[in-house]
Design a protein around this motif. Structure first.
Motif, mmCIF file in Angstrom:
data_model
loop_
_atom_site.group_PDB
_atom_site.id
_atom_site.type_symbol
_atom_site.label_atom_id
_atom_site.label_comp_id
_atom_site.label_asym_id
_atom_site.label_seq_id
_atom_site.Cartn_x
_atom_site.Cartn_y
_atom_site.Cartn_z
ATOM 1 N N MET A 25 0.824 -1.207 0.000
ATOM 2 C CA MET A 25 0.000 0.000 0.000
ATOM 3 C C MET A 25 0.857 1.256 0.000
ATOM 4 N N GLY A 26 1.941 1.239 0.770
ATOM 5 C CA GLY A 26 2.827 2.401 0.783
ATOM 6 C C GLY A 26 3.437 2.667 -0.573
ATOM 7 N N ASN A 27 3.865 1.599 -1.263
ATOM 8 C CA ASN A 27 4.474 1.765 -2.578
ATOM 9 C C ASN A 27 3.456 2.173 -3.633
ATOM 10 N N LEU A 28 2.231 1.645 -3.559
ATOM 11 C CA LEU A 28 1.202 2.036 -4.530
ATOM 12 C C LEU A 28 0.815 3.507 -4.361
ATOM 13 N N ALA A 29 0.682 3.959 -3.114
ATOM 14 C CA ALA A 29 0.364 5.365 -2.875
ATOM 15 C C ALA A 29 1.494 6.265 -3.368
ATOM 16 N N LEU A 30 2.729 5.850 -3.096
ATOM 17 C CA LEU A 30 3.873 6.618 -3.581
ATOM 18 C C LEU A 30 3.874 6.678 -5.102
ATOM 19 N N LYS A 31 3.513 5.564 -5.740
ATOM 20 C CA LYS A 31 3.506 5.521 -7.192
ATOM 21 C C LYS A 31 2.445 6.456 -7.779
ATOM 22 N N GLN A 32 1.293 6.548 -7.127
ATOM 23 C CA GLN A 32 0.260 7.475 -7.606
ATOM 24 C C GLN A 32 0.719 8.920 -7.464
ATOM 25 N N LEU A 33 1.404 9.208 -6.380
ATOM 26 C CA LEU A 33 1.952 10.557 -6.199
ATOM 27 C C LEU A 33 2.981 10.863 -7.287
ATOM 28 N N GLN A 34 3.901 9.928 -7.506
ATOM 29 C CA GLN A 34 4.927 10.144 -8.521
ATOM 30 C C GLN A 34 4.313 10.256 -9.916
ATOM 31 N N ALA A 35 3.270 9.458 -10.204
ATOM 32 C CA ALA A 35 2.626 9.510 -11.509
ATOM 33 C C ALA A 35 1.998 10.875 -11.753
ATOM 34 N N THR A 36 1.352 11.439 -10.737
ATOM 35 C CA THR A 36 0.729 12.752 -10.880
ATOM 36 C C THR A 36 1.770 13.833 -11.149
ATOM 37 N N VAL A 37 2.819 13.824 -10.341
ATOM 38 C CA VAL A 37 3.864 14.842 -10.492
ATOM 39 C C VAL A 37 4.588 14.680 -11.820
ATOM 40 N N LEU A 38 4.946 13.450 -12.179
ATOM 41 C CA LEU A 38 5.664 13.222 -13.428
ATOM 42 C C LEU A 38 4.793 13.544 -14.634
ATOM 43 N N GLY A 39 3.496 13.226 -14.563
ATOM 44 C CA GLY A 39 2.610 13.573 -15.665
ATOM 45 C C GLY A 39 2.582 15.068 -15.920
ATOM 46 N N LEU A 40 2.529 15.844 -14.837
ATOM 47 C CA LEU A 40 2.535 17.294 -14.983
ATOM 48 C C LEU A 40 3.869 17.794 -15.525
ATOM 49 N N LEU A 41 4.973 17.267 -14.987
ATOM 50 C CA LEU A 41 6.292 17.697 -15.449
ATOM 51 C C LEU A 41 6.547 17.293 -16.901
ATOM 52 N N ALA A 42 6.076 16.100 -17.291
ATOM 53 C CA ALA A 42 6.262 15.657 -18.676
ATOM 54 C C ALA A 42 5.529 16.568 -19.643
ATOM 55 N N SER A 43 4.324 16.990 -19.274
ATOM 56 C CA SER A 43 3.579 17.899 -20.151
ATOM 57 C C SER A 43 4.272 19.258 -20.255
ATOM 58 N N LEU A 44 4.823 19.735 -19.142
ATOM 59 C CA LEU A 44 5.547 21.015 -19.184
ATOM 60 C C LEU A 44 6.827 20.886 -20.001
ATOM 61 N N MET A 45 7.495 19.736 -19.905
ATOM 62 C CA MET A 45 8.697 19.498 -20.700
ATOM 63 C C MET A 45 8.352 19.461 -22.180
ATOM 64 N N ALA A 46 7.254 18.794 -22.531
ATOM 65 C CA ALA A 46 6.816 18.754 -23.935
ATOM 66 C C ALA A 46 6.463 20.149 -24.420
ATOM 67 N N THR A 47 5.885 20.945 -23.532
ATOM 68 C CA THR A 47 5.537 22.326 -23.893
ATOM 69 C C THR A 47 6.786 23.141 -24.208
ATOM 70 N N VAL A 48 7.794 23.019 -23.339
ATOM 71 C CA VAL A 48 9.036 23.777 -23.539
ATOM 72 C C VAL A 48 9.744 23.339 -24.824
ATOM 73 N N LEU A 49 9.872 22.025 -25.036
ATOM 74 C CA LEU A 49 10.543 21.534 -26.240
ATOM 75 C C LEU A 49 9.750 21.903 -27.495
ATOM 76 N N GLY A 50 8.424 21.826 -27.416
ATOM 77 C CA GLY A 50 7.603 22.225 -28.563
ATOM 78 C C GLY A 50 7.729 23.699 -28.869
ATOM 79 N N TRP A 51 7.792 24.524 -27.818
ATOM 80 C CA TRP A 51 7.947 25.957 -28.023
ATOM 81 C C TRP A 51 9.323 26.269 -28.621
ATOM 82 N N MET A 52 10.350 25.568 -28.177
ATOM 83 C CA MET A 52 11.682 25.779 -28.729
ATOM 84 C C MET A 52 11.736 25.371 -30.204
ATOM 85 N N ALA A 53 10.999 24.340 -30.563
ATOM 86 C CA ALA A 53 11.022 23.865 -31.949
ATOM 87 C C ALA A 53 10.147 24.702 -32.865
ATOM 88 N N GLU A 54 8.972 25.127 -32.365
ATOM 89 C CA GLU A 54 8.007 25.838 -33.214
ATOM 90 C C GLU A 54 8.035 27.344 -33.029
#
Length: 510
Positions: free
Chosen positions: A178-207
């Motif tokens: 349970m501790g690891n699953l809860a940690l994984k949900q937290l990491q998934a939320t944070v990483l999902g947000l950071l991945a979208s921001l990273m895609a935004t920055v790279l897309g802006w640099m390219a376009e």
């Protein structure tokens, strides 16, 4: 009864003595007992100290939070001279045939999953949302790479805990899960947000531009996908680990590839569906995208509270962010390369094969990393490594030796060519069987796959031992880096193969 110390008698991970007397540990020794307090075995098998001392809770560190020696009944006695002389590679109880069969089945399932993901990606690339917001292609490798950052890391940690006997207690087992699953949900939320921001920055640099509604769609689709994909795959992974325990299968051989078997397909399907749905709402109901982001962000305190209940996940809550965030950045760079390759008409067809080469490379190297990490946990103390890993690194040491990990590296490398041939033929059948890969394309694709896996296995051997020597847990650190490097290497090598085919005038099919 006192058990004499002997270099010929070594304790197995579950606390039994290799030869002769088999004491059953009635209780685990405390941290103070391992720090030098005199110990003796009582006739009923429990451990007690000659002079009583005040009990102290064990102090967890990055390398022993999952299997501290004081919780597993292991001591310096268990690491015998013979084990160290063998490079820490005490031969496992599994035969070569058993190891191959355990690796082969999940390997083929993982390959089938990556093939389906590639076929799906070829279909959804023509959807309106992918045509309008091309930054989604930058997001794809980062989101698919979550399986290396989260699922495979979870699988590796739980596999190590199973092999060390950590999950024999029902209460401790479910607290850990349970501790690891809860940690994984937290990491998934944070990483999902950071991945979208990273895609935004790279897309802006390219376009050179990035509309606000594109940014919101990337954030909403990424966070929703990573959250639900992580939840579903985490539950499946726990089932695989518990099933392996019941069936007597080494989870190191099956858990990590099973974590990725249909992980790519599930994650990509969710990303495509969420993206298309949010795209249909972006004009009439744009506030829905903001509400979705707020909902998942509001759940973060809940995951923090649950994950802090167990010392293992509590420690990762503080120290486990570096590898997964770095891996996400590496995967995003691979996504930028994929975005440019997809937009080039001369590289048509690369979208189908990218998930296959990336997924297979990550699956194979994760098995090796998990096995090496388990071996270090069970045979070596904090920051201690085998003698042959203290000097300069040599690729020959990865594949040649007497230990089980050398044999596993050979098996994994030998699986690349026949495995990828099977997967190429499966892609040919799924596309209707009207065209065949050309001989030159087949050679180029197999060469790229072989080079990728060879490099990854060498890097894994060096990285896992380096992390252990630095006092960091390889289960949590190595697999995110390795799967991200697998994505980057696979994308680069596959792009070079397609450029070579275009240069010589080979379309890749006959």
């Amino acid at each position: 009864m006192v058990v004499p110390e002997s270099h010929n008698d070594k304790l197995s991970p579950n606390g039994s003595v290799g030869r002769g007397t088999i004491p059953q540990y009635g209780s685990y020794p405390s941290a103070s007992q391992h720090s030098g307090s005199p110990q003796r075995f009582i006739s009923n098998g429990s451990i007690s100290t000659i002079s009583p001392s005040i009990h102290h809770d064990p102090e967890y560190t990055e390398t022993d939070f999952l299997l501290p020696s004081q919780l597993y009944g292991r001591s310096t006695l268990s690491r015998s001279t013979s084990a160290k002389d063998a490079g820490g590679s005490v031969p496992p109880a599994e035969s070569l045939r058993s190891m191959i069969l355990q690796i082969l089945v999940p390997f083929l399932l993982a390959g089938l999953g990556t093939i389906c993901a590639g076929m799906l990606l070829e279909v959804v690339q023509s959807w309106d949302v992918f045509q309008e917001i091309t930054e989604l292609f930058i997001l794809v490798p980062a989101v698919l790479g979550m399986k290396g950052n989260l699922e495979m890391t979870l699988a590796s940690r739980l596999s190590t805990a199973v092999n060390a006997g950590k999950m024999e207690s029902t209460r401790e087992k479910w607290m850990l899960i349970m501790g690891n699953l809860a940690l994984k949900q937290l990491q998934a939320t944070v990483l999902g947000l950071l991945a979208s921001l990273m895609a935004t920055v790279l897309g802006w640099m390219a376009e050179g531009q990035m509309p606000l509604h594109h940014i919101m769609l990337l954030c909403s689709a990424s966070v929703s996908t990573t959250f639900f994909a992580s939840l579903l795959q985490g539950i499946i992974m726990v089932g695989v680990i518990l099933g392996s325990m019941r069936m007597g299968i080494n989870p190191d051989n099956v858990a990590t590839p099973m974590a990725a078997s249909f992980g790519d397909l599930i994650t990509l399907a969710l990303l495509a569906c969420f993206s298309q749905w949010f795209f249909s709402l972006i004009e009439l109901y744009p506030y829905v995208l903001y509400l979705v982001d707020m909902l998942f962000l509001c759940l973060i305190p809940l995951w923090v509270v649950i994950s802090s209940k167990h010392p293992a996940s509590q420690l990762l809550l503080r120290t486990g962010w570096e590898p997964i965030i770095t891996a996400m950045v590496i995967s995003s760079i691979g996504g930028l390369i994929l975005d440019k390759a997809v937009s080039d008409p001369n590289l048509a067809g690369i979208i189908v094969y990218a998930p296959v080469i990336n997924g297979i490379g990550g699956n194979l190297v994760s098995i090796q990393a998990s096995r090496i990490s388990t071996n270090l946990h069970l045979n070596y103390s904090h920051k201690e490594v085998p003698e042959d890993r203290k000097g300069c690194f040599s690729p020959c040491r990865t594949f040649f030796g007497l230990g089980a990990n050398h044999r596993c590296a050979q098996v994994l490398l030998l699986l690349v060519i026949p495995g990828q041939i099977v997967f190429l033929h499966a892609i040919h059948l799924l596309k209707g069987g009207h065209t065949l890969p050309s001989a030159l394309f087949t050679v180029a694709f197999l060469s790229a796959s072989l080079i990728q896996v060879f490099c990854l296995l060498c890097i894994a051997d060096c990285m896992v031992h380096f992390l252990w020597r630095q006092g960091k847990d390889p289960d949590s650190y190595s697999i995110p880096y390795l799967t991200a490097l697998g994505d980057l290497l696979g994308t680069v090598l596959l792009s070079l193969a397609f450029v070579l085919l275009w240069y010589v005038g080979d379309s890749g099919i006959v």
